[in-house]
Design a protein around this motif. Structure first.
Motif, mmCIF file in Angstrom:
data_model
loop_
_atom_site.group_PDB
_atom_site.id
_atom_site.type_symbol
_atom_site.label_atom_id
_atom_site.label_comp_id
_atom_site.label_asym_id
_atom_site.label_seq_id
_atom_site.Cartn_x
_atom_site.Cartn_y
_atom_site.Cartn_z
ATOM 1 N N ARG A 198 0.849 -1.193 0.000
ATOM 2 C CA ARG A 198 0.000 0.000 0.000
ATOM 3 C C ARG A 198 0.886 1.244 0.000
ATOM 4 N N TYR A 199 0.474 2.214 -0.803
ATOM 5 C CA TYR A 199 1.152 3.508 -0.827
ATOM 6 C C TYR A 199 0.317 4.503 -0.029
ATOM 7 N N GLN A 200 0.779 4.748 1.194
ATOM 8 C CA GLN A 200 0.080 5.640 2.120
ATOM 9 C C GLN A 200 -1.413 5.272 2.150
ATOM 10 N N ASP A 201 -2.306 6.258 1.978
ATOM 11 C CA ASP A 201 -3.748 6.000 1.940
ATOM 12 C C ASP A 201 -4.298 6.248 0.546
ATOM 13 N N ASP A 202 -3.425 6.075 -0.465
ATOM 14 C CA ASP A 202 -3.832 6.396 -1.832
ATOM 15 C C ASP A 202 -4.092 5.165 -2.689
ATOM 16 N N LEU A 203 -3.235 4.160 -2.575
ATOM 17 C CA LEU A 203 -3.283 3.067 -3.543
ATOM 18 C C LEU A 203 -2.840 1.766 -2.906
ATOM 19 N N GLU A 204 -3.445 0.664 -3.353
ATOM 20 C CA GLU A 204 -3.052 -0.670 -2.901
ATOM 21 C C GLU A 204 -2.901 -1.578 -4.118
ATOM 22 N N SER A 205 -1.844 -2.384 -4.132
ATOM 23 C CA SER A 205 -1.602 -3.297 -5.261
ATOM 24 C C SER A 205 -1.364 -4.708 -4.744
ATOM 25 N N ILE A 206 -1.822 -5.676 -5.540
ATOM 26 C CA ILE A 206 -1.632 -7.097 -5.236
ATOM 27 C C ILE A 206 -1.027 -7.759 -6.466
ATOM 28 N N ILE A 207 0.170 -8.330 -6.313
ATOM 29 C CA ILE A 207 0.857 -9.044 -7.387
ATOM 30 C C ILE A 207 0.857 -10.522 -7.053
#
Length: 394
Positions: A173-182
């Motif tokens: 997660r990038y701060q409270d802006d973005l979440e990624s799952i690889i």
């Protein structure tokens, strides 16, 4: 009388030209290289001797920065790591007279388990192994020879370790802006394998917009200097891209909660190189360490504030020397030797063998018999990619 230029044909047939050693250099029992040297004559021929030689050499090139970004060669070391010779027909006081037809000579070389793997790092480090067969002729008549390259690799990992067989997921997660799952199906792969990689990026507020996604698969090589022992100060790093792409279009979906936020999805089918000149398998010896890693760069911005942001992620994978089956289990070499590289049974019946020096080829595989792995299993604990490599000492 023998002609100056003989029409005789000389061939080397090996059970395998890709030898695999199991375990590290400190625990591997080694492997065996076997084959047949075939000498085909259209007329009787006199020779002094016939022999087969297996050699391995390493070449280390070391340079230093001398100013203005220029590098100067300051050290070059060539070292013979193995040198074995087998006499098919030894020298004697009188010349050997060979009759017309096929003459076959079995040879066998036992290789120690601490040999370095075949390595090609341009302008840095090379390890090569070669077979050379030589027919020595009488004086003033040219000798006849043939060469064949043999690749030596090492299987570092246990084929049954569950940590390599389970799917890999990375959530960041990038701060409270973005979440990624690889996600990738497993952690371990072999030459020519297809890696089905997927990434899902979820916005954590409605004003976030994706710009681009960069995906790279890189090979990292750390080389040590033969004259030093401190890795941190004297190691040289080398790398190359095995796969690289940048995308700006994504499949989008809208979540049913969180104020209808947007999610982006992308899938990659990454085909690994199928040849050993394009990619090394993982290595870890006194001179070189090789690892592989996926690296991702996400570029995005806030459409309301105009702020540009970037998130980086990395997923290590393991590249092994042996191919994998559909169930992701390592396929060990068959106990019976392959026959497509060796003379057929009819051809062998025509071969005239020197029984005083050699015998028939045993019916077992060249790579490494499966029972050797049970006697010398790979270690249970394997260091993670993020651990710092130990000092490399030559």
């Amino acid at each position: 009388m023998d002609s100056i230029r003989s029409t005789a044909k000389l061939h080397i047939h090996t059970e395998s030209d890709n030898l695999i050693m199991f375990g590290s250099a400190y625990e591997s029992p080694g492997c065996v290289l076997r084959g047949v040297l075939r000498f085909t004559l259209t007329q009787p021929l006199k020779v002094k001797s016939i022999g087969v030689r297996f050699t391995g050499k390493s070449l280390l090139t070391w340079s230093e920065v001398v100013g203005n970004g220029q590098e100067q060669l300051c050290h070059e070391e060539e070292h013979t790591v193995v040198d074995h010779h087998f006499d098919c027909l030894a020298r004697q006081s009188k010349l050997h007279t060979l009759s017309m037809g096929d003459h076959c000579y079995d040879f066998e070389f036992v290789l120690q388990g601490n040999l370095p793997e075949t390595t090609h790092v341009t302008n840095f480090y090379q390890v090569e192994y070669k077979l050379k067969a030589l027919v020595e002729r009488p004086a003033f008549i040219p000798n006849q020879s043939v060469r064949q390259v043999v690749h030596v690799s090492r299987q570092l990992y246990s084929p049954h370790s569950p940590e390599f067989m389970e799917p890999v997921y990375l959530v960041k997660r990038y701060q409270d802006d973005l979440e990624s799952i690889i996600s990738i199906p497993t952690k371990i792969y072999a030459y020519g394998d297809l890696i089905a990689l997927s990434i899902v990026i979820s916005a954590l507020h409605p004003h976030l917009q994706m710009d681009s996604l960069t995906c790279n698969l890189k090979e990292y090589i750390i080389l040590s200097n033969a004259t030093t022992t401190t890795t941190a100060e004297n190691a040289r790093a080398h790398g190359r891209h095995l796969f690289s792409t940048k995308v700006k279009r994504f499949s989008t979906t809208t979540t049913t909660n969180n104020d209808h936020l947007t999610a982006w999805a992308k899938q990659f089918d990454v085909v690994l190189p199928s040849t050993r000149t394009e990619m090394h398998c993982d290595m870890d010896n006194d001179r070189v360490r090789v690892r592989h890693k996926f690296k991702f760069i996400l570029d995005f911005h806030d459409s309301r504030s105009g702020q540009v942001m970037q998130m980086r992620m990395a997923v290590p994978i393991n590249i092994c020397a042996l191919p994998l089956t559909g169930s992701q289990q390592l396929q060990l070499p068959a106990y019976e030797p392959p026959t497509h590289n060796l003379p057929s049974s009819n051809d062998e019946n025509r071969c005239q063998r020197n029984n005083n020096n050699i015998g028939h080829l045993p019916s077992r595989n060249l790579g490494l018999p499966t029972y050797l792995e049970s006697l010398h299993p790979a270690p249970d604990h394997l260091p993670s990619y993020e651990e710092h490599p130990p000092p490399l000492v030559y």
